[in-house]
Design an enzyme around this catalytic site. Structure first.
Site, PDB file in Angstrom:
ATOM      1  N   CYS A 229       2.308  20.996 -21.344  1.00 35.08           N
ATOM      2  CA  CYS A 229       1.052  21.392 -21.987  1.00 35.08           C
ATOM      3  C   CYS A 229       0.574  22.773 -21.572  1.00 35.08           C
ATOM      4  O   CYS A 229      -0.610  23.076 -21.645  1.00 35.08           O
ATOM      5  CB  CYS A 229      -0.029  20.344 -21.756  1.00 35.08           C
ATOM      6  SG  CYS A 229      -0.694  20.358 -20.100  1.00 35.08           S
TER       7      CYS A 229
ATOM      8  N   HIS B 151      -1.482   1.419  -4.312  1.00 37.04           N
ATOM      9  CA  HIS B 151      -1.891   2.821  -4.193  1.00 37.04           C
ATOM     10  C   HIS B 151      -1.024   3.752  -5.031  1.00 37.04           C
ATOM     11  O   HIS B 151      -0.909   4.938  -4.734  1.00 37.04           O
ATOM     12  CB  HIS B 151      -1.895   3.236  -2.715  1.00 37.04           C
ATOM     13  CG  HIS B 151      -2.941   2.508  -1.909  1.00 37.04           C
ATOM     14  ND1 HIS B 151      -2.967   2.491  -0.539  1.00 37.04           N
ATOM     15  CD2 HIS B 151      -4.002   1.766  -2.307  1.00 37.04           C
ATOM     16  CE1 HIS B 151      -4.000   1.762  -0.122  1.00 37.04           C
ATOM     17  NE2 HIS B 151      -4.632   1.304  -1.179  1.00 37.04           N
TER      18      HIS B 151
ATOM     19  N   GLU C  57       1.456  -3.039  16.572  1.00 41.14           N
ATOM     20  CA  GLU C  57       0.348  -3.149  17.527  1.00 41.14           C
ATOM     21  C   GLU C  57      -0.710  -4.095  16.968  1.00 41.14           C
ATOM     22  O   GLU C  57      -0.591  -4.538  15.827  1.00 41.14           O
ATOM     23  CB  GLU C  57      -0.231  -1.759  17.813  1.00 41.14           C
ATOM     24  CG  GLU C  57      -0.748  -1.083  16.574  1.00 41.14           C
ATOM     25  CD  GLU C  57      -1.084   0.397  16.776  1.00 41.14           C
ATOM     26  OE1 GLU C  57      -0.662   1.002  17.771  1.00 41.14           O
ATOM     27  OE2 GLU C  57      -1.788   0.923  15.909  1.00 41.14           O
TER      28      GLU C  57
ATOM     29  N   SER D 104      -2.356  -1.346   9.255  1.00 42.23           N
ATOM     30  CA  SER D 104      -3.452  -1.352  10.229  1.00 42.23           C
ATOM     31  C   SER D 104      -4.632  -2.166   9.720  1.00 42.23           C
ATOM     32  O   SER D 104      -5.566  -2.434  10.473  1.00 42.23           O
ATOM     33  CB  SER D 104      -3.894   0.086  10.530  1.00 42.23           C
ATOM     34  OG  SER D 104      -4.264   0.748   9.342  1.00 42.23           O
TER      35      SER D 104
ATOM     36  N   ASN E 296       3.288  -6.699  13.124  1.00 41.12           N
ATOM     37  CA  ASN E 296       2.857  -5.298  13.235  1.00 41.12           C
ATOM     38  C   ASN E 296       3.202  -4.779  14.628  1.00 41.12           C
ATOM     39  O   ASN E 296       3.249  -5.545  15.585  1.00 41.12           O
ATOM     40  CB  ASN E 296       1.336  -5.209  13.010  1.00 41.12           C
ATOM     41  CG  ASN E 296       0.912  -3.814  12.562  1.00 41.12           C
ATOM     42  OD1 ASN E 296       1.341  -3.362  11.506  1.00 41.12           O
ATOM     43  ND2 ASN E 296       0.111  -3.129  13.339  1.00 41.12           N
TER      44      ASN E 296
ATOM     45  N   GLN F  86       0.854  -1.197   0.000  1.00 45.79           N
ATOM     46  CA  GLN F  86       0.000   0.000   0.000  1.00 45.79           C
ATOM     47  C   GLN F  86       0.885   1.241   0.000  1.00 45.79           C
ATOM     48  O   GLN F  86       0.389   2.345  -0.108  1.00 45.79           O
ATOM     49  CB  GLN F  86      -0.870   0.007   1.256  1.00 45.79           C
ATOM     50  CG  GLN F  86      -1.788  -1.190   1.343  1.00 45.79           C
ATOM     51  CD  GLN F  86      -2.358  -1.356   2.740  1.00 45.79           C
ATOM     52  OE1 GLN F  86      -3.332  -0.714   3.106  1.00 45.79           O
ATOM     53  NE2 GLN F  86      -1.747  -2.203   3.537  1.00 45.79           N
TER      54      GLN F  86
ATOM     55  N   CYS G 180       2.365  21.661 -15.268  1.00 42.88           N
ATOM     56  CA  CYS G 180       2.960  20.820 -16.304  1.00 42.88           C
ATOM     57  C   CYS G 180       3.855  21.642 -17.232  1.00 42.88           C
ATOM     58  O   CYS G 180       3.455  22.694 -17.718  1.00 42.88           O
ATOM     59  CB  CYS G 180       1.844  20.142 -17.094  1.00 42.88           C
ATOM     60  SG  CYS G 180       2.443  19.064 -18.397  1.00 42.88           S
TER      61      CYS G 180
ATOM     62  N   ASP H  78       6.147   4.842  -1.460  1.00 40.44           N
ATOM     63  CA  ASP H  78       7.476   5.444  -1.307  1.00 40.44           C
ATOM     64  C   ASP H  78       8.566   4.814  -2.173  1.00 40.44           C
ATOM     65  O   ASP H  78       9.679   5.345  -2.253  1.00 40.44           O
ATOM     66  CB  ASP H  78       7.909   5.417   0.173  1.00 40.44           C
ATOM     67  CG  ASP H  78       7.865   4.010   0.778  1.00 40.44           C
ATOM     68  OD1 ASP H  78       8.233   3.038   0.097  1.00 40.44           O
ATOM     69  OD2 ASP H  78       7.464   3.902   1.947  1.00 40.44           O
TER      70      ASP H  78
HETATM   71  P1  NAD Z   1      -1.357   2.777   8.610  1.00 35.93           P
HETATM   72  O1  NAD Z   1      -0.636   4.062   8.802  1.00 35.93           O
HETATM   73  O2  NAD Z   1      -2.834   2.787   8.655  1.00 35.93           O
HETATM   74  O3  NAD Z   1      -0.883   1.720   9.698  1.00 35.93           O
HETATM   75  C1  NAD Z   1       0.471   1.483   9.934  1.00 35.93           C
HETATM   76  C2  NAD Z   1       0.565   0.318  10.895  1.00 35.93           C
HETATM   77  O4  NAD Z   1       1.951   0.009  11.021  1.00 35.93           O
HETATM   78  C3  NAD Z   1       0.028   0.622  12.281  1.00 35.93           C
HETATM   79  O5  NAD Z   1      -0.831  -0.431  12.691  1.00 35.93           O
HETATM   80  C4  NAD Z   1       1.297   0.687  13.147  1.00 35.93           C
HETATM   81  O6  NAD Z   1       1.078   0.185  14.443  1.00 35.93           O
HETATM   82  C5  NAD Z   1       2.242  -0.191  12.401  1.00 35.93           C
HETATM   83  N1  NAD Z   1       3.667   0.133  12.576  1.00 35.93           N
HETATM   84  C6  NAD Z   1       4.247   1.320  12.853  1.00 35.93           C
HETATM   85  N2  NAD Z   1       5.577   1.200  12.905  1.00 35.93           N
HETATM   86  C7  NAD Z   1       5.863  -0.105  12.658  1.00 35.93           C
HETATM   87  C8  NAD Z   1       7.073  -0.856  12.569  1.00 35.93           C
HETATM   88  N3  NAD Z   1       8.275  -0.285  12.752  1.00 35.93           N
HETATM   89  N4  NAD Z   1       6.983  -2.176  12.313  1.00 35.93           N
HETATM   90  C9  NAD Z   1       5.775  -2.783  12.127  1.00 35.93           C
HETATM   91  N5  NAD Z   1       4.592  -2.112  12.204  1.00 35.93           N
HETATM   92  C10 NAD Z   1       4.646  -0.790  12.444  1.00 35.93           C
HETATM   93  O7  NAD Z   1      -0.813   2.164   7.259  1.00 35.93           O
HETATM   94  P2  NAD Z   1      -1.545   1.373   6.115  1.00 35.93           P
HETATM   95  O8  NAD Z   1      -2.335   0.259   6.687  1.00 35.93           O
HETATM   96  O9  NAD Z   1      -0.493   1.121   5.097  1.00 35.93           O
HETATM   97  O10 NAD Z   1      -2.605   2.398   5.500  1.00 35.93           O
HETATM   98  C11 NAD Z   1      -2.222   3.746   5.280  1.00 35.93           C
HETATM   99  C12 NAD Z   1      -2.427   4.283   3.907  1.00 35.93           C
HETATM  100  O11 NAD Z   1      -1.555   5.387   3.800  1.00 35.93           O
HETATM  101  C13 NAD Z   1      -2.029   3.377   2.801  1.00 35.93           C
HETATM  102  O12 NAD Z   1      -3.035   3.487   1.890  1.00 35.93           O
HETATM  103  C14 NAD Z   1      -0.737   3.942   2.212  1.00 35.93           C
HETATM  104  O13 NAD Z   1      -0.904   4.087   0.817  1.00 35.93           O
HETATM  105  C15 NAD Z   1      -0.617   5.321   2.775  1.00 35.93           C
HETATM  106  N6  NAD Z   1       0.705   5.673   3.364  1.00 35.93           N
HETATM  107  C16 NAD Z   1       1.859   5.303   2.746  1.00 35.93           C
HETATM  108  C17 NAD Z   1       3.086   5.615   3.317  1.00 35.93           C
HETATM  109  C18 NAD Z   1       4.351   5.187   2.606  1.00 35.93           C
HETATM  110  O14 NAD Z   1       4.362   5.079   1.387  1.00 35.93           O
HETATM  111  N7  NAD Z   1       5.430   4.917   3.352  1.00 35.93           N
HETATM  112  C19 NAD Z   1       3.139   6.296   4.529  1.00 35.93           C
HETATM  113  C20 NAD Z   1       1.937   6.675   5.148  1.00 35.93           C
HETATM  114  C21 NAD Z   1       0.722   6.338   4.555  1.00 35.93           C
END
Ligand code: NAD
Length: 247
Positions: free
Chosen positions: A152, A117, A218, A192, A216, A99, A149, A102
């Site tokens: 264009c 995403h 949590e 999450s 995870n 998801q 852009c 980065d």
């Molecule tokens: P989320 O932010 O909803 O949840 C992150 C989860 O990771 C939490 O449950 C947290 O407890 C856990 N976490 C935090 N640090 C951790 C670690 N060191 N090791 C293991 N677990 C850890 O993330 P999501 O479920 O990916 O949903 C968020 C949305 O936001 C996604 O759609 C994503 O596209 C986007 N997003 C992307 C980035 C990125 O590209 N790095 C960053 C923030 C949000």
């Protein structure tokens, strides 16, 4: 004990699949959305990350994105990303579905990466559809807000990420679901599991008979469905699992 069981499951996997979320990049310095230190404690997600808000006020979106982009572009893969690449290399995973936007899984060496995403490494023109590297646009945000852009004649640029209210990329979604239906071991890391349809990937895997490992920081809503649950940092837990498989 749980890491040993995770290693055992992955060692025997024929079609192992990983689903990752923002947590896997937290140790690279990129803030998650939810959980401790999540950016949603500071911003209203619907205001900053929906297509409706973007179109209503692109400059406001880009002001927040400028700071997040600066952090994301400077970030490097951490041991969790490297461990996932090594699990693919060793044949224990066939692909990583993420998801995250980065690009750090690719930097770490993951070859089959499905970005549900989109990618924050490029931006696209909403009028002509041409793309530019995000790094080039990032460099001009100090003088051009919102960025426009080059090709264009000045239409607004948008990162090639899926905002709330936008469709998921069809090909990536199809590929992720096909892999989920075939997997025998589903490894879920740093998410999450509240964002759909991404969270459908492990549900589909479970319905198809896969065993699930959750790593995870949590508790997640899917912990009760998993055979192995490890609450810890992915940058520590995943390398340990790789060591156990290799050892
Ligand atoms: P989320 O932010 O909803 O949840 C992150 C989860 O990771 C939490 O449950 C947290 O407890 C856990 N976490 C935090 N640090 C951790 C670690 N060191 N090791 C293991 N677990 C850890 O993330 P999501 O479920 O990916 O949903 C968020 C949305 O936001 C996604 O759609 C994503 O596209 C986007 N997003 C992307 C980035 C990125 O590209 N790095 C960053 C923030 C949000």
């Amino acid at each position: 004990m749980t890491a040993e069981r995770a290693a055992e499951l992955l060692r025997g996997a024929r079609h192992g699949l990983a689903l990752t979320g923002a947590g896997v990049s937290a140790e690279s310095g990129i803030p998650t959305f939810r959980g401790e230190g999540g950016v949603w404690t500071r911003y209203d997600p619907v205001k900053v990350a929906s297509i409706e808000a973007f179109l209503a006020d692109p400059a406001e979106y880009w002001r927040v994105s400028k700071e997040r982009g600066r952090v994301a572009l400077a970030a490097r893969p951490n041991p969790g990303h490297l461990a996932l690449a090594s699990l693919e290399q060793g044949g224990h995973l066939v692909a990583v579905v993420t998801q995250n936007t980065d690009g750090l899984h690719r930097d770490a060496g993951t070859r089959r990466l499905i970005e549900l995403h989109g990618s924050g490494r490029t931006v696209e023109c909403l009028t002509c559809g041409r793309t530019e590297p995000r790094a080039d646009v990032q460099a001009r945000l100090d003088v051009e807000m919102p960025p426009r852009c080059k090709h264009c004649g000045g239409a607004i640029l948008k990162p090639t990420v899926v905002l709330f209210g936008e469709q998921m990329p069809a090909a990536a979604t199809r590929e992720a679901f096909e892999l989920a239906a075939k997997t025998d071991v589903m490894l879920v890391v740093g998410t999450s599991l509240v964002v759909y349809p991404a969270a459908e990937v492990p549900l589909l895997a479970l319905r198809s008979g896969a065993r699930m490992i959750v790593v995870n920081a949590e508790a997640t809503p899917f912990d009760a469905l998993a055979e192995v649950v490890i609450h810890g940092r992915s940058g520590e837990v995943l390398p340990e699992i790789v060591r156990l498989i290799d050892g």
